[in-house]
Structure formats: structure tokens, C-alpha cells
Motif scaffolding. Structure first.
Motif, PDB file in Angstrom:
ATOM      1  N   LEU A 192       5.706  14.098  -2.244  1.00 38.36           N
ATOM      2  CA  LEU A 192       6.450  13.673  -1.058  1.00 38.36           C
ATOM      3  C   LEU A 192       7.707  14.533  -0.909  1.00 38.36           C
ATOM      4  N   ASP A 193       7.525  15.742  -0.387  1.00 42.74           N
ATOM      5  CA  ASP A 193       8.638  16.685  -0.285  1.00 42.74           C
ATOM      6  C   ASP A 193       9.711  16.244   0.700  1.00 42.74           C
ATOM      7  N   TYR A 194       9.418  15.316   1.579  1.00 46.63           N
ATOM      8  CA  TYR A 194      10.398  14.809   2.543  1.00 46.63           C
ATOM      9  C   TYR A 194      11.199  13.628   1.980  1.00 46.63           C
ATOM     10  N   TRP A 195      10.830  13.110   0.808  1.00 47.68           N
ATOM     11  CA  TRP A 195      11.470  11.920   0.245  1.00 47.68           C
ATOM     12  C   TRP A 195      12.993  12.064   0.137  1.00 47.68           C
ATOM     13  N   PRO A 196      13.527  13.240  -0.235  1.00 42.94           N
ATOM     14  CA  PRO A 196      14.989  13.372  -0.295  1.00 42.94           C
ATOM     15  C   PRO A 196      15.675  13.173   1.069  1.00 42.94           C
ATOM     16  N   MET A 197      14.941  13.287   2.154  1.00 41.13           N
ATOM     17  CA  MET A 197      15.503  13.087   3.495  1.00 41.13           C
ATOM     18  C   MET A 197      15.542  11.612   3.895  1.00 41.13           C
ATOM     19  N   VAL A 198      14.943  10.741   3.080  1.00 42.40           N
ATOM     20  CA  VAL A 198      14.859   9.317   3.407  1.00 42.40           C
ATOM     21  C   VAL A 198      16.113   8.603   2.908  1.00 42.40           C
ATOM     22  N   ASP A 199      16.769   7.896   3.825  1.00 48.72           N
ATOM     23  CA  ASP A 199      17.913   7.046   3.475  1.00 48.72           C
ATOM     24  C   ASP A 199      17.324   5.708   3.051  1.00 48.72           C
ATOM     25  N   LEU A 200      17.189   5.504   1.746  1.00 46.75           N
ATOM     26  CA  LEU A 200      16.437   4.373   1.194  1.00 46.75           C
ATOM     27  C   LEU A 200      17.355   3.355   0.534  1.00 46.75           C
ATOM     28  N   ARG A 201      17.085   2.076   0.817  1.00 47.70           N
ATOM     29  CA  ARG A 201      17.755   0.962   0.150  1.00 47.70           C
ATOM     30  C   ARG A 201      16.663   0.017  -0.346  1.00 47.70           C
ATOM     31  N   VAL A 202      16.815  -0.504  -1.552  1.00 46.38           N
ATOM     32  CA  VAL A 202      15.834  -1.423  -2.130  1.00 46.38           C
ATOM     33  C   VAL A 202      16.557  -2.708  -2.513  1.00 46.38           C
ATOM     34  N   ILE A 235       0.836  -1.199   0.000  1.00 47.33           N
ATOM     35  CA  ILE A 235       0.000   0.000   0.000  1.00 47.33           C
ATOM     36  C   ILE A 235       0.874   1.253   0.000  1.00 47.33           C
ATOM     37  N   PRO A 236       0.803   2.066  -1.064  1.00 45.57           N
ATOM     38  CA  PRO A 236       1.699   3.216  -1.165  1.00 45.57           C
ATOM     39  C   PRO A 236       1.545   4.231  -0.033  1.00 45.57           C
ATOM     40  N   GLN A 237       0.328   4.429   0.461  1.00 43.51           N
ATOM     41  CA  GLN A 237       0.123   5.393   1.537  1.00 43.51           C
ATOM     42  C   GLN A 237       0.846   4.957   2.810  1.00 43.51           C
ATOM     43  N   ASN A 238       0.835   3.658   3.091  1.00 43.34           N
ATOM     44  CA  ASN A 238       1.575   3.170   4.257  1.00 43.34           C
ATOM     45  C   ASN A 238       3.060   3.433   4.095  1.00 43.34           C
ATOM     46  N   CYS A 239       3.590   3.104   2.924  1.00 41.30           N
ATOM     47  CA  CYS A 239       5.018   3.319   2.681  1.00 41.30           C
ATOM     48  C   CYS A 239       5.350   4.805   2.781  1.00 41.30           C
ATOM     49  N   GLY A 240       4.490   5.666   2.270  1.00 37.14           N
ATOM     50  CA  GLY A 240       4.715   7.109   2.374  1.00 37.14           C
ATOM     51  C   GLY A 240       4.757   7.573   3.814  1.00 37.14           C
ATOM     52  N   ASN A 241       3.827   7.094   4.621  1.00 38.94           N
ATOM     53  CA  ASN A 241       3.815   7.469   6.045  1.00 38.94           C
ATOM     54  C   ASN A 241       5.062   6.946   6.759  1.00 38.94           C
ATOM     55  N   ILE A 242       5.459   5.721   6.439  1.00 42.33           N
ATOM     56  CA  ILE A 242       6.642   5.121   7.055  1.00 42.33           C
ATOM     57  C   ILE A 242       7.902   5.865   6.608  1.00 42.33           C
ATOM     58  N   ALA A 243       7.972   6.233   5.337  1.00 42.26           N
ATOM     59  CA  ALA A 243       9.109   7.004   4.846  1.00 42.26           C
ATOM     60  C   ALA A 243       9.202   8.339   5.572  1.00 42.26           C
ATOM     61  N   THR A 274       8.173   8.937   8.639  1.00 47.27           N
ATOM     62  CA  THR A 274       8.688   8.617   9.978  1.00 47.27           C
ATOM     63  C   THR A 274      10.196   8.422   9.922  1.00 47.27           C
ATOM     64  N   CYS A 275      10.677   7.716   8.901  1.00 43.89           N
ATOM     65  CA  CYS A 275      12.125   7.504   8.749  1.00 43.89           C
ATOM     66  C   CYS A 275      12.854   8.822   8.538  1.00 43.89           C
ATOM     67  N   ALA A 276      12.290   9.697   7.718  1.00 42.41           N
ATOM     68  CA  ALA A 276      12.911  10.995   7.474  1.00 42.41           C
ATOM     69  C   ALA A 276      13.005  11.802   8.771  1.00 42.41           C
ATOM     70  N   ALA A 277      11.949  11.817   9.555  1.00 38.86           N
ATOM     71  CA  ALA A 277      11.913  12.610  10.783  1.00 38.86           C
ATOM     72  C   ALA A 277      12.809  12.056  11.882  1.00 38.86           C
ATOM     73  N   THR A 278      13.112  10.767  11.822  1.00 42.63           N
ATOM     74  CA  THR A 278      13.869  10.125  12.899  1.00 42.63           C
ATOM     75  C   THR A 278      15.277   9.698  12.482  1.00 42.63           C
ATOM     76  N   ARG A 279      15.644   9.971  11.240  1.00 45.57           N
ATOM     77  CA  ARG A 279      16.949   9.567  10.702  1.00 45.57           C
ATOM     78  C   ARG A 279      17.129   8.046  10.671  1.00 45.57           C
ATOM     79  N   CYS A 280      16.041   7.337  10.548  1.00 44.50           N
ATOM     80  CA  CYS A 280      16.109   5.875  10.403  1.00 44.50           C
ATOM     81  C   CYS A 280      16.305   5.545   8.926  1.00 44.50           C
ATOM     82  N   ARG A 281      16.958   4.441   8.660  1.00 45.45           N
ATOM     83  CA  ARG A 281      17.153   3.988   7.281  1.00 45.45           C
ATOM     84  C   ARG A 281      15.974   3.094   6.903  1.00 45.45           C
ATOM     85  N   LEU A 282      15.438   3.297   5.699  1.00 45.18           N
ATOM     86  CA  LEU A 282      14.313   2.512   5.207  1.00 45.18           C
ATOM     87  C   LEU A 282      14.811   1.520   4.165  1.00 45.18           C
ATOM     88  N   HIS A 283      14.524   0.245   4.394  1.00 45.70           N
ATOM     89  CA  HIS A 283      14.878  -0.830   3.479  1.00 45.70           C
ATOM     90  C   HIS A 283      13.583  -1.421   2.931  1.00 45.70           C
TER      91      HIS A 283
END
Length: 163
Positions: free
Chosen positions: A49-59, A11-19, A21-30
Motif C-alpha cells: 500500500l504505497d499510498y498509505w503514508p498519505m492517509v490521515d488515519l485515526r484509530v 475486510i482488508p481489501q475494502n479498507c485498502g480501497n477506502i484508504a 480514496t481518502c489519500a486521493a481526496t485528503r479525507c481523514r480516515l477513522h
């Protein structure tokens, strides 16, 4: 740092909300594929998603590849089928929190392999589950609380403005 792992999120909305949270807390999202949505630059821009650049993302294409690239993580699995609640866990710096897809949770073989690392969020017995984004937020903030909220501001503007 806390590592948040979403295994085959749907569900994209869940991933957006989780991303967020990761941006705000400096957590890495895998994210472990397959994904039920598009995370291309164009799709993210279109979603605003203006906060997306703040997300440390790995796929990763699979759980196996995640473990090849990150051997022996200090992992915890969130599942409604766990025998103990999350307050019994001791989350260390660098821990990994795994969450399954919305419709099926984490794979049974994965839960069996790490049965001693499975955690649940307490809720009434006749409730199926909480929303995935809420579960991630609950466990993430508990892990960060136990670590003293490293690198995060604990005061808002009003508290800082007081003499």
C-alpha cells in the motif's frame, strides 16, 4: 475536509480501497475497533500500500472513545435501512460519514439515536447492498462535490496541456 468513519470493518481489501480514496481526496480516515485485519506498518508494507503514508488515519477502541475525542460531529450515517437517499443531505466542511461493518452495518442503537441523519444509496429493492468501498466513494464524492472539491485538482494532464 470530510471525515470517513468505518465502524468495525472486517475486510482488508475494502479498507485498502477506502484508504486509497481518502489519500486521493485528503479525507481523514477513522477506524473503530475491533478491526478484522492488521494495519501494522509491517502488514501495510507487505500489502504494497504505497499510498498509505498519505492517509490521515485515526484509530479508536470504540465509538464511545471516538465521540469523547470528537464531540458533536456533523455526522451522517450510511445504511440500507434509511428512509431517505443521500442526495437529500447537505454535507458541510468537516462532516463525518459513518459506515458499518460489511456483515451487519451500523449498530441498531446508533442508527436509532441518529435516525434523522441516516442516508441510503438508492438501489433496486431486492439487492442487499453495495460494496462498502463503493458506498464510501459515492458519499465522499457527493460531499466533496457539494463543497466545490476543496484542494483537489479538477483537471487531468490532457486538459492542462491544451493551449
Amino acid at each position: 475536509m470530510v471525515n470517513i468513519v468505518l465502524v468495525e470493518p472486517e475486510i482488508p481489501q475494502n479498507c485498502g480501497n477506502i484508504a486509497r480514496t481518502c489519500a486521493a481526496t485528503r479525507c481523514r480516515l477513522h477506524l473503530v475497533e475491533p478491526l478484522g485485519f492488521d494495519i501494522s506498518d509491517r502488514a501495510v508494507r507487505r500489502a504494497g500500500l504505497d499510498y498509505w503514508p498519505m492517509v490521515d488515519l485515526r484509530v479508536y477502541p470504540s465509538l464511545e472513545e471516538l465521540f469523547l475525542q470528537n464531540p458533536d460531529p456533523d455526522l451522517w450515517l450510511a445504511t440500507t435501512k434509511a428512509p431517505r437517499d443521500y442526495t437529500k443531505a447537505r454535507f458541510r466542511d468537516g462532516c463525518w460519514l459513518f459506515f458499518g461493518k460489511e456483515t451487519a452495518g451500523l449498530p441498531q442503537t446508533f442508527r436509532d439515536r441518529y435516525a434523522d441523519r441516516c442516508l441510503r444509496i438508492p438501489m433496486r429493492p431486492d439487492a442487499r447492498s453495495l460494496n462498502l468501498a463503493n458506498c464510501v466513494a459515492i458519499l465522499t464524492y457527493e460531499a466533496l462535490r457539494q463543497q466545490g472539491f476543496p484542494g483537489l485538482c479538477g483537471e487531468g494532464e490532457m486538459a492542462r496541456a491544451q493551449p
